[in-house]
Design a protein around this motif. Structure first.
Motif, PDB file in Angstrom:
ATOM      1  N   LEU A 149       0.821  -1.199   0.000  1.00  0.00           N
ATOM      2  CA  LEU A 149       0.000   0.000   0.000  1.00  0.00           C
ATOM      3  C   LEU A 149       0.856   1.252   0.000  1.00  0.00           C
ATOM      4  CD1 LEU A 149      -2.539  -1.036   2.795  1.00  0.00           C
ATOM      5  CD2 LEU A 149      -2.878  -1.223   0.324  1.00  0.00           C
ATOM      6  N   GLU A 150       0.303   2.329  -0.498  1.00  0.00           N
ATOM      7  CA  GLU A 150       0.922   3.637  -0.295  1.00  0.00           C
ATOM      8  C   GLU A 150       0.909   3.951   1.200  1.00  0.00           C
ATOM      9  OE1 GLU A 150       2.370   5.472  -2.570  1.00  0.00           O
ATOM     10  OE2 GLU A 150       1.835   4.160  -4.253  1.00  0.00           O
ATOM     11  N   LEU A 151       1.942   4.641   1.663  1.00  0.00           N
ATOM     12  CA  LEU A 151       2.022   4.924   3.096  1.00  0.00           C
ATOM     13  C   LEU A 151       0.875   5.807   3.574  1.00  0.00           C
ATOM     14  CD1 LEU A 151       5.861   5.435   3.610  1.00  0.00           C
ATOM     15  CD2 LEU A 151       4.519   3.325   3.663  1.00  0.00           C
ATOM     16  N   ASP A 152       0.344   6.624   2.683  1.00  0.00           N
ATOM     17  CA  ASP A 152      -0.801   7.460   2.989  1.00  0.00           C
ATOM     18  C   ASP A 152      -1.936   7.110   2.024  1.00  0.00           C
ATOM     19  OD1 ASP A 152      -2.553   9.379   3.865  1.00  0.00           O
ATOM     20  OD2 ASP A 152      -1.438  11.086   3.041  1.00  0.00           O
ATOM     21  N   PRO A 153      -3.040   6.486   2.467  1.00  0.00           N
ATOM     22  CA  PRO A 153      -3.406   6.305   3.879  1.00  0.00           C
ATOM     23  C   PRO A 153      -2.884   5.022   4.513  1.00  0.00           C
ATOM     24  CG  PRO A 153      -5.227   5.600   2.515  1.00  0.00           C
ATOM     25  CD  PRO A 153      -4.155   6.108   1.565  1.00  0.00           C
ATOM     26  N   GLY A 154      -2.264   4.136   3.736  1.00  0.00           N
ATOM     27  CA  GLY A 154      -1.807   2.880   4.320  1.00  0.00           C
ATOM     28  C   GLY A 154      -2.952   2.135   4.967  1.00  0.00           C
ATOM     29  N   MET A 155      -2.753   1.738   6.231  1.00  0.00           N
ATOM     30  CA  MET A 155      -3.807   1.048   6.985  1.00  0.00           C
ATOM     31  C   MET A 155      -4.421   1.947   8.051  1.00  0.00           C
ATOM     32  SD  MET A 155      -2.215  -2.781   7.454  1.00  0.00           S
ATOM     33  CE  MET A 155      -1.659  -3.745   6.028  1.00  0.00           C
ATOM     34  N   HIS A 156      -4.191   3.239   7.951  1.00  0.00           N
ATOM     35  CA  HIS A 156      -4.682   4.161   8.979  1.00  0.00           C
ATOM     36  C   HIS A 156      -6.203   4.218   9.039  1.00  0.00           C
ATOM     37  CE1 HIS A 156      -0.848   5.925  10.294  1.00  0.00           C
ATOM     38  NE2 HIS A 156      -0.456   5.765   9.031  1.00  0.00           N
ATOM     39  N   GLU A 157      -6.886   3.852   7.965  1.00  0.00           N
ATOM     40  CA  GLU A 157      -8.344   3.875   7.992  1.00  0.00           C
ATOM     41  C   GLU A 157      -8.921   2.679   8.748  1.00  0.00           C
ATOM     42  OE1 GLU A 157      -9.373   4.074   3.891  1.00  0.00           O
ATOM     43  OE2 GLU A 157      -8.944   6.235   3.731  1.00  0.00           O
ATOM     44  N   GLU A 158      -8.115   1.639   8.948  1.00  0.00           N
ATOM     45  CA  GLU A 158      -8.555   0.452   9.674  1.00  0.00           C
ATOM     46  C   GLU A 158      -8.016   0.417  11.108  1.00  0.00           C
ATOM     47  OE1 GLU A 158      -9.104   0.426   5.774  1.00  0.00           O
ATOM     48  OE2 GLU A 158      -7.026   0.120   6.447  1.00  0.00           O
ATOM     49  N   PHE A 159      -6.834   0.953  11.300  1.00  0.00           N
ATOM     50  CA  PHE A 159      -6.162   0.892  12.598  1.00  0.00           C
ATOM     51  C   PHE A 159      -5.804   2.286  13.091  1.00  0.00           C
ATOM     52  CE2 PHE A 159      -4.630  -3.109  10.414  1.00  0.00           C
ATOM     53  CZ  PHE A 159      -5.509  -3.956  11.079  1.00  0.00           C
ATOM     54  N   ASP A 160      -5.894   2.464  14.391  1.00  0.00           N
ATOM     55  CA  ASP A 160      -5.478   3.702  15.048  1.00  0.00           C
ATOM     56  C   ASP A 160      -4.107   3.447  15.673  1.00  0.00           C
ATOM     57  OD1 ASP A 160      -5.237   6.100  16.341  1.00  0.00           O
ATOM     58  OD2 ASP A 160      -6.831   5.729  17.801  1.00  0.00           O
ATOM     59  N   PHE A 161      -3.049   3.792  14.951  1.00  0.00           N
ATOM     60  CA  PHE A 161      -1.693   3.466  15.367  1.00  0.00           C
ATOM     61  C   PHE A 161      -1.177   4.453  16.415  1.00  0.00           C
ATOM     62  CE2 PHE A 161      -1.871   1.624  11.060  1.00  0.00           C
ATOM     63  CZ  PHE A 161      -1.380   0.349  11.307  1.00  0.00           C
ATOM     64  N   SER A 162      -0.538   3.914  17.452  1.00  0.00           N
ATOM     65  CA  SER A 162       0.157   4.716  18.460  1.00  0.00           C
ATOM     66  C   SER A 162       1.521   4.091  18.694  1.00  0.00           C
ATOM     67  CB  SER A 162      -0.622   4.762  19.780  1.00  0.00           C
ATOM     68  OG  SER A 162      -1.879   5.398  19.614  1.00  0.00           O
TER      69      SER A 162
END
Length: 265
Positions: free
Chosen positions: A109-122
């Motif tokens: 995947l492209e880094l943006d959005p990557g998996m940010h729409e599925e996971f809330d990374f911290s």
């Protein structure tokens, strides 16, 4: 809290177990909470024997070797493409700073959005605790050849049958060789879930990668842990041998983790 061994084979899945994955369940007085420590190769299928994927409240990754994190890619598919929608908010994921980019790259995947729409990374901060429901999770830097590797200290305060608050501590080593951070993480733990991938006499020339049963037992004793559960044992390492190595070093109960077994902490 209840610990379920979803996967405990070291370095890659074995014939009887996925790679590293551990499900923790605890009640906060209002509802049951479920967190996952590591989601290694092969674990996503097995974890569905014990919980619906939508009931996972958070995922905590010790480090970014595939045998500890790679099935996050499959969970991304489950969240993104479930017919009718996922039905919950993004799943919180705590891990090393590179987690989001590493997972996106692994799936192409492209880094943006990557998996940010599925996971809330911290991102982990050394010794900084994360509070989620009844769980307090604290990362301790440990001795493994990646940019960030952590042992996780999980503390839970739950009401007992009489309604009194009772605190329990589980420590998970992640992958590490002997170090102070491991002992600090396991200080007075009720259950010390500790890797023992290497054997004494076979792997002596390999430093700063994994523990043996002997070194796991020594760490448990130094930390004052009450029970020792050996895990992350590869197919080429003898469970009998690492148990035999640990027992002279640790006076408490010693056992080997088995996939599908539940433990009460």
């Amino acid at each position: 809290m209840k610990l379920t061994i979803v996967g405990c084979t070291g370095s890659f899945p074995g014939p009887s177990s996925p790679a590293s994955c551990y499900l923790l369940t605890a009640h906060d007085g209002e509802r049951q909470w479920k967190i996952v420590m590591d989601l290694g190769s092969g674990a996503l299928g097995a974890i569905q024997r014990y919980t619906d994927l939508e009931d996972i409240d958070a995922i905590f990754l010790t480090h970014l070797h595939p045998d500890h994190c790679m099935d996050l890619c499959g969970l991304h598919v489950a969240v993104r493409w479930k017919p009718g929608g996922w039905g919950r908010d993004r799943i919180p994921v705590w891990g090393p700073a590179a987690t989001a980019d590493r997972m996106a790259t692994a799936y192409g995947l492209e880094l943006d959005p990557g998996m940010h729409e599925e996971f809330d990374f911290s991102n982990w901060s050394e010794s900084q605790s994360v509070q989620l429901g009844p769980f307090t999770v604290t990362p301790y830097a440990v001795n493994h050849p990646v940019e960030e590797a952590y042992a996780l200290r999980v503390e839970v305060t739950e009401p007992d049958k009489e309604g009194k608050a009772v605190s329990r501590i589980l420590t998970y080593s992640g992958d590490t060789d002997s170090c102070q951070g491991l002992e600090d993480a396991a200080r007075n733990a009720d259950l010390f879930l500790c890797e023992a991938a290497f054997e004494e006499g076979r792997d002596d020339d390999i430093k700063d990668v994994h523990l043996t049963g002997k070194r796991a037992g020594q760490a448990a004793t130094a930390a004052g842990a009450r029970r020792l559960l050996l895990t992350h044992i590869p197919v080429w390492t003898s469970q009998t041998k690492v148990m035999a190595e640990a027992r002279p070093e640790f006076a408490g109960d010693v056992a080997v983790a088995v996939a599908g077994v539940h433990y009460t902490v």
